[in-house]
Design a protein around this motif. Structure first.
Motif, PDB file in Angstrom:
ATOM      1  N   ALA B  24       0.844  -1.200   0.000  1.00  0.00           N
ATOM      2  CA  ALA B  24       0.000   0.000   0.000  1.00  0.00           C
ATOM      3  C   ALA B  24       0.876   1.246   0.000  1.00  0.00           C
ATOM      4  O   ALA B  24       0.589   2.223  -0.727  1.00  0.00           O
ATOM      5  N   LYS B  25       1.961   1.166   0.744  1.00  0.00           N
ATOM      6  CA  LYS B  25       2.869   2.316   0.795  1.00  0.00           C
ATOM      7  C   LYS B  25       3.458   2.594  -0.576  1.00  0.00           C
ATOM      8  O   LYS B  25       3.524   3.740  -1.029  1.00  0.00           O
ATOM      9  N   VAL B  26       3.861   1.507  -1.249  1.00  0.00           N
ATOM     10  CA  VAL B  26       4.460   1.669  -2.591  1.00  0.00           C
ATOM     11  C   VAL B  26       3.404   2.191  -3.573  1.00  0.00           C
ATOM     12  O   VAL B  26       3.694   3.088  -4.374  1.00  0.00           O
ATOM     13  N   SER B  27       2.174   1.654  -3.451  1.00  0.00           N
ATOM     14  CA  SER B  27       1.102   2.122  -4.339  1.00  0.00           C
ATOM     15  C   SER B  27       0.879   3.619  -4.160  1.00  0.00           C
ATOM     16  O   SER B  27       0.724   4.362  -5.147  1.00  0.00           O
ATOM     17  N   ASP B  28       0.883   4.055  -2.903  1.00  0.00           N
ATOM     18  CA  ASP B  28       0.712   5.492  -2.628  1.00  0.00           C
ATOM     19  C   ASP B  28       1.841   6.294  -3.257  1.00  0.00           C
ATOM     20  O   ASP B  28       1.626   7.340  -3.859  1.00  0.00           O
ATOM     21  N   TYR B  29       3.036   5.744  -3.125  1.00  0.00           N
ATOM     22  CA  TYR B  29       4.207   6.440  -3.675  1.00  0.00           C
ATOM     23  C   TYR B  29       4.079   6.548  -5.191  1.00  0.00           C
ATOM     24  O   TYR B  29       4.354   7.593  -5.779  1.00  0.00           O
ATOM     25  N   LEU B  30       3.622   5.453  -5.805  1.00  0.00           N
ATOM     26  CA  LEU B  30       3.493   5.448  -7.269  1.00  0.00           C
ATOM     27  C   LEU B  30       2.425   6.437  -7.727  1.00  0.00           C
ATOM     28  O   LEU B  30       2.574   7.096  -8.751  1.00  0.00           O
TER      29      LEU B  30
END
Lengths: 212, 262
Positions: B24-30
């Motif tokens: 989820a953190k990576v998705s937010d970053y993307l």
């Protein structure tokens, strides 16, 4: 557990095979060759893009396997161990070629331009019947091989091991004697570079779908 | 937002190996970084057609194990190899038979022996070719051979004679050389001459040495005598001086003498 193919059935008994091979059972050793030869051959072929070299390295790999299998302490590690032997021979061959300054493992600029031109010819001809498709499949395979050859040795090894050989990160790390994190970083960079190379050669999702 | 996934994390994300939270953190970053997202999507779409590079079919070799650790690569597909070689042999034999047929090759035997022929066979029995003729022919041949042999032997004998003559000549030369005995008297004379000469040289040397020695000794004795004379003269002079001093002293102090006498 249902095995999908003969290879899978054989793999279920691989542990016994390895144990027998370690005892010097010639039949077991040859069965191991039957199980793994295709995989190792194709791995090496994607690494060096040359069928003769791939055959030579694969044979060297299995001869080395015969000689050293008794030294393998943990039979669960057979797979990364085998890939490690093959990779070492690949690196050695690569160094030999660089030293001898003969045909490069990677594709020269001239060849690359040529392949681009050939692909354009393919596009112009269109894709209305199967022989053409098959021809273009070969073209695409050739371009993919060439592009893999343009990666650095480390990146190429990781990309082939993950994308084509389906090794786990832990197995790749063990085969290359590197940390998992390093393997993942190399893989990311390798895939990114490969994407850039293919885009430069006008091979993208759109063109490939159009072609095939 | 300061979170930035490294390349290893992005790889794990690509292969779905992140936990839900991390993913989820990576998705937010993307979502916040479209250029990275585009890059990842590019990689994902490339991965789909990377599979177009299919495996090549290959026949695995079989290995023959001689005495360990020697391993020999056996010929691939031994059965097909056997089949191929059998076929090759069969084809060669058929070819031979065909050639034999077309050239009418025949092997026959009759009273005269075996006969190999191409085409029609001809009876080549020779009436003159009987035992007698063979005997005569053999005799002639043997006689001719013998003559040749005798001639050759004679030649060799001649050669040998010549060589032995040469050897004899050499031998007599050697003997002559051996006869040249050196006269012992000559040697004695030579030795005595040498010893005489040597004696002369040594005597001369002794004489010269003795003379010079003598001269040196004489010179030395003379020098020593002179030295002794000079020494005596000096001593005498010294005594004289001392006496003079005594005389002077006694003349200069008469009072003391007087007192002393008193």
């Amino acid at each position: 557990m249902y095995a999908e193919s003969l290879l899978d059935i054989a793999m279920l008994h691989a542990d016994t095979l390895i144990t027998n091979a370690q005892k010097g059972d010639e039949k077991a050793l040859n069965q191991l060759v039957s199980l793994w030869y295709k995989r190792i051959y194709n791995y090496v072929l994607k690494y060096c893009s040359d069928e003769d070299t791939a055959t030579e390295i694969s044979q060297q790999t299995f001869i080395a396997m015969f000689r050293n299998i008794k030294k393998l302490k943990d039979i669960d590690r057979f797979k990364p161990w085998l890939y490690r032997i093959a990779t070492n021979f690949c690196y050695e061959e690569s160094r030999k070629r660089k030293r001898n300054r003969t045909v490069s493992l990677t594709v020269s600029r001239g060849d690359e331009d040529d392949s681009e031109e050939r692909l354009e010819v393919g596009e112009a001809k269109g894709n209305f019947f199967n022989p053409e498709r098959s021809f273009q499949q070969l073209e695409l395979e050739e371009i993919l091989l060439e592009s893999l050859g343009e990666l650095t040795e480390d990146q190429r090894t990781v990309v082939i091991m993950k994308e084509y050989e389906g090794l786990k990160f832990t197995e790749i790390a063990e085969a290359l004697d590197a940390s998992e994190n390093t393997v993942k970083t190399r893989l990311y960079r390798g895939l990114k570079t490969l994407k850039d190379i293919l885009e430069r050669k006008n091979i993208t999702k759109e063109t490939v779908h159009y072609e095939l | 937002m300061s979170y930035k996934p490294d390349e290893a994390t992005l790889t794990s994300y690509l292969y779905g190996e992140l936990s839900k939270e991390e993913s989820a953190k990576v998705s937010d970053y993307l979502a916040a970084n479209p250029e990275v997202k585009k890059e990842l999507e590019g990689i994902q779409s490339m991965q789909k057609f990377m599979g177009k590079l299919q495996d090549k079919e290959v026949n695995e070799p079989s290995f023959v194990f001689e005495d360990s650790p020697t391993i020999v690569l056996a010929r691939n597909n031994s059965f097909s190899y056997f089949l191929k070689s059998t076929l090759a042999i069969a084809a060669s034999i058929s070819l031979l038979i065909l050639v034999g047929y077309f050239t009418q090759f025949k092997v026959s035997s009759n009273d005269n022996g075996w006969q190999l022929s191409f085409g029609d066979t001809q009876n080549q029995s020779n009436p003159n070719f009987n035992e007698e003729s063979i005997k005569t022919w053999m005799k002639e041949t043997l006689a001719a051979n013998n003559t040749d042999l005798i001639n050759k032997i004679n030649e060799v004998e001649n050669d040998l004679d010549e060589q032995s003559e040469q050897l004899l000549a050499t031998n007599s030369g050697m003997k002559q050389l051996a006869n040249y005995r050196i006269d012992e008297n000559l040697i004695d004379r030579y030795v005595s001459q040498i010893s005489r000469e040597n004696r002369g040289i040594i005597l001369g040397l002794m004489e010269v040495a003795g003379r010079s020695q003598r001269e040196y000794m004489e010179e030395m004795m003379t020098d020593f005598a002179k030295f002794m004379d000079a020494q005596r003269q000096d001593d005498l002079d010294l005594i004289q001086n001392q006496l003079n001093v005594l005389v002077d002293n006694s003349e200069a102090n008469p009072i003391d003498d007087y007192r002393n006498s008193e």
